[in-house]
Design a protein around this motif. Structure first.
Motif, short mmCIF file in Angstrom:
data_model
loop_
_atom_site.label_atom_id
_atom_site.label_comp_id
_atom_site.label_asym_id
_atom_site.label_seq_id
_atom_site.Cartn_x
_atom_site.Cartn_y
_atom_site.Cartn_z
N ALA A 167 -6.80 4.94 9.09
CA ALA A 167 -7.66 4.00 9.81
C ALA A 167 -6.84 2.91 10.49
O ALA A 167 -7.12 2.51 11.63
N GLU A 168 -5.81 2.43 9.82
CA GLU A 168 -5.01 1.33 10.36
C GLU A 168 -4.04 1.80 11.44
O GLU A 168 -3.64 1.01 12.30
N LEU B 125 0.84 -1.20 0.00
CA LEU B 125 0.00 0.00 0.00
C LEU B 125 0.87 1.25 0.00
O LEU B 125 0.65 2.18 -0.78
N ASP C 299 -6.09 7.57 3.58
CA ASP C 299 -7.27 7.29 4.41
C ASP C 299 -7.16 5.89 5.03
O ASP C 299 -7.52 5.68 6.20
N THR C 300 -6.66 4.94 4.24
CA THR C 300 -6.49 3.58 4.76
C THR C 300 -5.41 3.55 5.82
O THR C 300 -5.57 2.92 6.89
N ASN D 70 -6.72 8.13 -1.15
CA ASN D 70 -7.37 6.88 -0.73
C ASN D 70 -6.42 6.06 0.14
O ASN D 70 -6.81 5.48 1.16
N GLY D 71 -5.17 6.00 -0.29
CA GLY D 71 -4.17 5.25 0.49
C GLY D 71 -3.95 5.87 1.86
O GLY D 71 -3.84 5.15 2.87
#
Length: 201
Positions: A143-144, A99, A139-140, A136-137
């Motif tokens: 969250a993680e 990612l 945002d991931t 988008n990356g």
């Protein structure tokens, strides 16, 4: 070992952080190397046919590339804790690394578009498409990051490189404001010795 790298490259930075995290600085000579997508480095081409950094000459005379392969190789060259875990955790760590590499691929392409491509030929819609991938990356990652705690394996190293590169090349993006938890995590790792010693320049 010899590492062809450039202080501005986020992929080279990932390897340089790994070298420091694993205590391998005495075994790895870092060679500053200039690269350009339009003016290939002939000396580097002799080591890596893709003419990209990083590239690593091993003690046995092999040249390895790209950053993910080099990091895995280095992780096998020491006797301490691994930055790439075994078992089920391995796949999550490699997914997170992938990612981060994807975000960096998009960011580096945007950098080339603005810094190398002639202005009359630049394609704004394409750039915005790349920034969609970046956002988008991020945002991931945001969250993680809530579950990372003090963990600093290959995925977190990649995340630090992503955020450092965005600060370096795209400060106007202001990635922190919509992702305060990711910003808080980054503040907690910026002072780490391996991260502080490899700030892009």
């Amino acid at each position: 070992m010899r590492l062809w790298q450039n202080p501005a490259s986020p992929f080279a930075r990932k390897v340089r952080i790994v070298v420091r995290e694993l205590g391998l600085t005495a075994r790895v000579e870092e060679i500053a190397t200039a690269v350009s997508p339009v003016s290939p480095n002939a000396d580097l081409a002799k080591q890596n046919p893709l003419v990209k950094i990083p590239a690593l000459l091993t003690d046995t005379g092999e040249v390895l590339y790209d950053s993910s392969v080099i990091c895995e190789y280095l992780d096998a060259q020491h006797g301490g804790a691994r930055i790439i875990p075994d078992g089920a955790a391995r796949w999550n760590a490699l997914r997170l690394q992938s990612l981060c590499d994807g975000i960096l691929d998009a960011a580096v392409l945007c950098r080339y578009e603005s810094a190398v491509r002639p202005e009359a030929l630049r394609w704004n819609d394409w750039v915005q498409g790349q920034f969609t991938k970046i956002r988008n990356g991020l945002d991931t990652l945001a969250a993680e990051s809530l579950s990372w705690g003090t963990q600093f394996g290959i995925g977190q190293i990649g995340a630090a490189c992503v955020l450092g590169y965005l600060d370096f090349r795209f400060a106007e993006e202001n990635w922190r404001e919509p992702r305060p938890q990711l910003a808080q995590w980054y503040e907690s790792v910026k002072a780490r010795a391996s991260v502080a010693a490899t700030v892009p320049s």
